[in-house]
Write a protein that holds these residues in place. Structure first.
Motif, PDB file in Angstrom:
ATOM      1  N   GLN A 196       0.811  -1.214   0.000  1.00  7.81           N
ATOM      2  CA  GLN A 196       0.000   0.000   0.000  1.00  7.81           C
ATOM      3  C   GLN A 196       0.849   1.271   0.000  1.00  7.81           C
ATOM      4  OE1 GLN A 196      -3.485   0.203  -0.268  1.00  7.81           O
ATOM      5  NE2 GLN A 196      -2.968   2.353  -0.635  1.00  7.81           N
ATOM      6  N   LEU A 197       0.542   2.164  -0.939  1.00  3.89           N
ATOM      7  CA  LEU A 197       1.195   3.466  -1.008  1.00  3.89           C
ATOM      8  C   LEU A 197       0.368   4.462  -0.201  1.00  3.89           C
ATOM      9  CD1 LEU A 197       1.901   3.361  -4.843  1.00  3.89           C
ATOM     10  CD2 LEU A 197       3.562   2.941  -3.016  1.00  3.89           C
ATOM     11  N   LYS A 198       0.977   5.584   0.163  1.00  8.98           N
ATOM     12  CA  LYS A 198       0.304   6.549   1.020  1.00  8.98           C
ATOM     13  C   LYS A 198      -0.598   7.471   0.185  1.00  8.98           C
ATOM     14  CE  LYS A 198       1.235   9.705   4.844  1.00  8.98           C
ATOM     15  NZ  LYS A 198       0.380  10.805   4.384  1.00  8.98           N
ATOM     16  N   ASP A 199      -1.884   7.428   0.450  1.00  7.30           N
ATOM     17  CA  ASP A 199      -2.876   8.357  -0.103  1.00  7.30           C
ATOM     18  C   ASP A 199      -2.793   8.600  -1.613  1.00  7.30           C
ATOM     19  OD1 ASP A 199      -3.704   8.701   2.540  1.00  7.30           O
ATOM     20  OD2 ASP A 199      -2.285  10.348   2.859  1.00  7.30           O
ATOM     21  N   PRO A 200      -2.806   7.558  -2.432  1.00  5.04           N
ATOM     22  CA  PRO A 200      -2.768   7.806  -3.876  1.00  5.04           C
ATOM     23  C   PRO A 200      -4.057   8.488  -4.360  1.00  5.04           C
ATOM     24  CG  PRO A 200      -3.160   5.481  -3.441  1.00  5.04           C
ATOM     25  CD  PRO A 200      -2.882   6.125  -2.108  1.00  5.04           C
ATOM     26  N   VAL A 201      -3.924   9.346  -5.354  1.00  3.63           N
ATOM     27  CA  VAL A 201      -5.068  10.092  -5.898  1.00  3.63           C
ATOM     28  C   VAL A 201      -5.392   9.634  -7.320  1.00  3.63           C
ATOM     29  CG1 VAL A 201      -5.944  12.384  -6.503  1.00  3.63           C
ATOM     30  CG2 VAL A 201      -4.550  12.078  -4.439  1.00  3.63           C
ATOM     31  N   PHE A 202      -4.358   9.564  -8.171  1.00  5.47           N
ATOM     32  CA  PHE A 202      -4.526   9.113  -9.551  1.00  5.47           C
ATOM     33  C   PHE A 202      -3.609   7.919  -9.817  1.00  5.47           C
ATOM     34  CE2 PHE A 202      -5.576  13.700 -10.228  1.00  5.47           C
ATOM     35  CZ  PHE A 202      -6.852  13.535 -10.761  1.00  5.47           C
ATOM     36  N   GLY A 203      -4.166   6.869 -10.403  1.00  8.73           N
ATOM     37  CA  GLY A 203      -3.358   5.736 -10.852  1.00  8.73           C
ATOM     38  C   GLY A 203      -3.480   5.620 -12.360  1.00  8.73           C
ATOM     39  N   MET A 204      -2.354   5.426 -13.031  1.00  9.81           N
ATOM     40  CA  MET A 204      -2.366   5.354 -14.500  1.00  9.81           C
ATOM     41  C   MET A 204      -1.947   3.966 -14.957  1.00  9.81           C
ATOM     42  SD  MET A 204      -0.762   7.968 -17.245  1.00  9.81           S
ATOM     43  CE  MET A 204       0.892   7.987 -16.603  1.00  9.81           C
ATOM     44  N   THR A 205      -2.599   3.476 -16.007  1.00  7.83           N
ATOM     45  CA  THR A 205      -2.154   2.233 -16.634  1.00  7.83           C
ATOM     46  C   THR A 205      -1.783   2.517 -18.082  1.00  7.83           C
ATOM     47  OG1 THR A 205      -4.339   1.528 -17.399  1.00  7.83           O
ATOM     48  CG2 THR A 205      -3.693   0.855 -15.183  1.00  7.83           C
ATOM     49  N   HIS A 206      -0.770   1.802 -18.553  1.00  6.55           N
ATOM     50  CA  HIS A 206      -0.283   1.934 -19.940  1.00  6.55           C
ATOM     51  C   HIS A 206      -0.145   0.509 -20.463  1.00  6.55           C
ATOM     52  CE1 HIS A 206       3.398   1.371 -22.395  1.00  6.55           C
ATOM     53  NE2 HIS A 206       2.992   2.417 -23.049  1.00  6.55           N
ATOM     54  N   ASN A 207      -0.933   0.167 -21.459  1.00 10.64           N
ATOM     55  CA  ASN A 207      -1.042  -1.216 -21.933  1.00 10.64           C
ATOM     56  C   ASN A 207      -0.789  -1.216 -23.442  1.00 10.64           C
ATOM     57  OD1 ASN A 207      -3.838  -3.626 -21.781  1.00 10.64           O
ATOM     58  ND2 ASN A 207      -1.658  -3.978 -21.925  1.00 10.64           N
ATOM     59  N   LEU A 208       0.343  -1.806 -23.818  1.00 10.18           N
ATOM     60  CA  LEU A 208       0.815  -1.739 -25.207  1.00 10.18           C
ATOM     61  C   LEU A 208       0.623  -3.077 -25.905  1.00 10.18           C
ATOM     62  CD1 LEU A 208       2.708   0.154 -27.094  1.00 10.18           C
ATOM     63  CD2 LEU A 208       4.486  -1.431 -26.373  1.00 10.18           C
ATOM     64  N   GLY A 209       0.255  -3.037 -27.164  1.00  5.83           N
ATOM     65  CA  GLY A 209       0.200  -4.265 -27.950  1.00  5.83           C
ATOM     66  C   GLY A 209       0.944  -4.072 -29.250  1.00  5.83           C
ATOM     67  N   GLY A 210       1.709  -5.087 -29.660  1.00  4.01           N
ATOM     68  CA  GLY A 210       2.469  -4.961 -30.906  1.00  4.01           C
ATOM     69  C   GLY A 210       3.923  -4.656 -30.618  1.00  4.01           C
ATOM     70  N   ALA A 211       4.616  -4.055 -31.587  1.00  3.51           N
ATOM     71  CA  ALA A 211       6.047  -3.781 -31.489  1.00  3.51           C
ATOM     72  C   ALA A 211       6.270  -2.276 -31.624  1.00  3.51           C
ATOM     73  CB  ALA A 211       6.780  -4.550 -32.584  1.00  3.51           C
ATOM     74  N   ILE A 227      -6.598   6.254 -16.869  1.00  2.00           N
ATOM     75  CA  ILE A 227      -6.351   6.872 -15.563  1.00  2.00           C
ATOM     76  C   ILE A 227      -7.595   6.660 -14.714  1.00  2.00           C
ATOM     77  CG2 ILE A 227      -5.860   9.030 -14.330  1.00  2.00           C
ATOM     78  CD1 ILE A 227      -4.571  10.042 -16.979  1.00  2.00           C
ATOM     79  N   ILE A 228      -7.391   6.121 -13.515  1.00  2.00           N
ATOM     80  CA  ILE A 228      -8.489   6.023 -12.561  1.00  2.00           C
ATOM     81  C   ILE A 228      -8.076   6.793 -11.316  1.00  2.00           C
ATOM     82  CG2 ILE A 228      -9.349   3.844 -13.511  1.00  2.00           C
ATOM     83  CD1 ILE A 228      -8.119   2.365 -11.168  1.00  2.00           C
ATOM     84  N   GLY A 229      -9.056   7.241 -10.532  1.00  2.00           N
ATOM     85  CA  GLY A 229      -8.681   8.067  -9.389  1.00  2.00           C
ATOM     86  C   GLY A 229      -9.787   8.239  -8.380  1.00  2.00           C
ATOM     87  N   GLN A 230      -9.450   8.977  -7.353  1.00  2.00           N
ATOM     88  CA  GLN A 230     -10.406   9.216  -6.270  1.00  2.00           C
ATOM     89  C   GLN A 230     -11.555  10.089  -6.758  1.00  2.00           C
ATOM     90  OE1 GLN A 230     -10.103   7.644  -3.546  1.00  2.00           O
ATOM     91  NE2 GLN A 230      -7.928   7.277  -3.127  1.00  2.00           N
ATOM     92  N   GLU A 231     -12.701   9.859  -6.169  1.00  2.00           N
ATOM     93  CA  GLU A 231     -13.870  10.690  -6.410  1.00  2.00           C
ATOM     94  C   GLU A 231     -13.526  12.142  -6.052  1.00  2.00           C
ATOM     95  OE1 GLU A 231     -16.946   9.096  -3.960  1.00  2.00           O
ATOM     96  OE2 GLU A 231     -18.531  10.092  -5.069  1.00  2.00           O
TER      97      GLU A 231
END
Lengths: 74, 400
Positions: free
Chosen positions: B369-384, B394-398
């Motif tokens: 667990q990290l301290k008080d995260p607000v925004f989490g980002m995902t980067h999902n690549l396909g191919g070369a 990007i998902i985050g707190q209300e």
């Protein structure tokens, strides 16, 4: 084809590029900026049907002088 | 730009199977494992699901290219199931479909689930894809490591980084992911490694050694999404909101014209720029709390730090060596171990990345667990690098 295998993005003078096999090289020879020329070589031997496929490959252009107009993966 | 997806959809529940060599499980078992966790987390019955998106890329999971494998495995109530694939970014595509369905009002509650069962192929890496009849006549006899290794030579040439410095920087990427993965009970690889082990490992595609390459895994992951209004009506608090989902797809610019220098991902920069605008993020290096990126290879992760505008161009390798992306750094990256250690069941990976960001935002990541995260980002690549699809979410707190 036995490893190590060499290939890279070949950039052409005047525009255009293609990822292709690099031939007539040993491990350590290939790096960004290598000057190459096109050679027509065996690409694949189809053992089931017994014919040989040919295609262009990039080979080091050892006669090239300093003008870097065609570079591998610039 | 369109109005965008920001704050229109909330994550109601998520689930993720243990990743790894799941010899005792078929894809159905893996799907059930992720589904049961997600449904329990959401607190809903199957009859409340309106629509489903199913991502799987390599294997046909028994019954072919359709929605049936998921519907049959989970005994879904004859709802719509859309099967999607977009190379290694398939999981993010399933999520995008489910989120869009809820945002449109066509569905109140939708589920995205991805699965892949790859360890039974008898082959360590990705199964060899069918390139079609004509392409083998011109394509080099390449591999994923060989394609991504070219990023390293182009990056060195562009930024004047020595071979030794870059090798050490990418080694740090893997050492960090192994340290994080060791703390994750669901991860495929759970042993810390030393930098010397990484530097001295057998070469796969210069400069990528064994520890610079992620493997493939068996696994499944799922997300259940709804509107914030419905989530609140169900008594949910501390909602995790969808802030942005963007996808950028190569169009031949990188692979056929001479403008691209080979050292970065053209699509990632476009997707990231759009995602930040959609989420209202102006200073990503300060505002993004944490990331899960597509670390199929250590060099991919390194250049992605620049493509997501977290590190300045040409400086990513310094940030990596400074520990900026370590668990205790400025923007922790791969806090769950990443593709490198959590594992890479292709169709599930994008959802697995979101799962960790969701757990962190919910304060349920345990030892990680990290301290008080607000925004989490995902980067999902396909191919070369020269031809790919790149998804950034990007998902985050209300209220953030």
């Amino acid at each position: 084809m036995a490893p190590p295998n060499h290939y890279g993005m070949i950039v052409f003078e005047g525009g255009g590029r293609i990822m292709m096999d690099i031939t007539d090289v040993s491990p350590g020879d290939v790096d960004t900026g290598l000057l190459v020329k096109m050679v027509f070589r065996i690409k694949d031997i189809d053992e089931k049907r017994g014919f040989v496929r040919y295609f262009w490959k990039a080979a080091p252009d050892r006669s090239a002088v300093s003008a870097q107009t065609a570079v591998a993966a610039e | 730009m369109a109005q965008g997806i920001r704050d229109k959809v909330a994550i109601l529940g998520m689930g993720c199977s243990k990743f790894g060599e799941r010899w005792d499980c078929g894809p159905d078992d893996l799907m059930v494992e992720a589904y049961i966790e997600a449904m329990a987390d959401a607190g809903i019955e199957p009859s409340q699901l309106d629509a489903a998106w199913f991502s799987t890329h390599i294997d046909e999971q028994g019954t072919g290219k359709g929605g049936t494998p998921m519907s049959i495995a989970l005994r879904l109530p004859n709802i719509a199931v859309t099967r999607v694939e977009n190379f290694c970014a398939s999981g993010s595509e399933a999520f995008r479909g489910a989120v869009y369905a809820v945002a449109s009002g066509a569905a109140d509650i939708a589920i995205a689930l991805g699965v892949e069962k790859l360890k039974d192929t008898g082959y360590g890496g990705l199964p060899v894809a069918n390139p079609g009849t004509l392409m083998p006549q011109v394509m080099p006899n390449g591999s994923a490591p060989g394609n991504f290794a070219q990023l390293a030579s182009a990056y060195r040439a562009k930024h004047g980084v020595s071979k030794d410095d870059l090798k050490r920087a990418i080694a740090h990427v893997s050492v960090k992911s192994h340290a994080n993965g060791a703390k994750n009970a669901k991860a495929h690889l759970r042993k810390p490694v030393t930098i010397d082990q990484v530097l001295n490992a057998p070469m796969i595609a210069e400069p990528l050694g064994l520890f610079d390459c992620c493997g493939v895994s068996d696994g499944a992951a799922a997300a259940i999404v709804t509107t914030p209004e419905i989530a609140r009506a169900m008594g949910k608090k501390n909602l995790t909101m969808v802030k942005a989902i963007q996808l950028s797809v190569s169009n031949g610019y990188e692979s056929q014209y001479n403008g691209w220098d080979g050292s970065h991902f053209h699509t990632a920069r476009i997707a990231a720029g759009k995602a930040y605008r959609e989420a209202g993020i102006e200073r990503p290096r300060e505002q993004i709390s944490m990331m899960e990126v597509h670390d199929c290879f250590s060099i991919t992760e390194l250049v992605t730090m620049e493509d997501l505008f977290i590190s300045p161009e040409g400086q990513g390798w310094r940030d990596v060596l400074d520990g900026f992306y370590d668990a205790d750094g400025g923007v922790p990256c791969q806090i769950d171990g990443g593709l490198k250690c959590f594992g890479h069941p292709i169709g599930a990976s994008g959802l697995r990345m979101l799962y960790e960001m969701y757990l962190q935002l919910q304060g349920r990541a345990g030892e990680r667990q990290l301290k008080d995260p607000v925004f989490g980002m995902t980067h999902n690549l396909g191919g070369a690098p020269a031809s790919n699809v790149c998804s950034v979410a990007i998902i985050g707190q209300e209220g953030a």
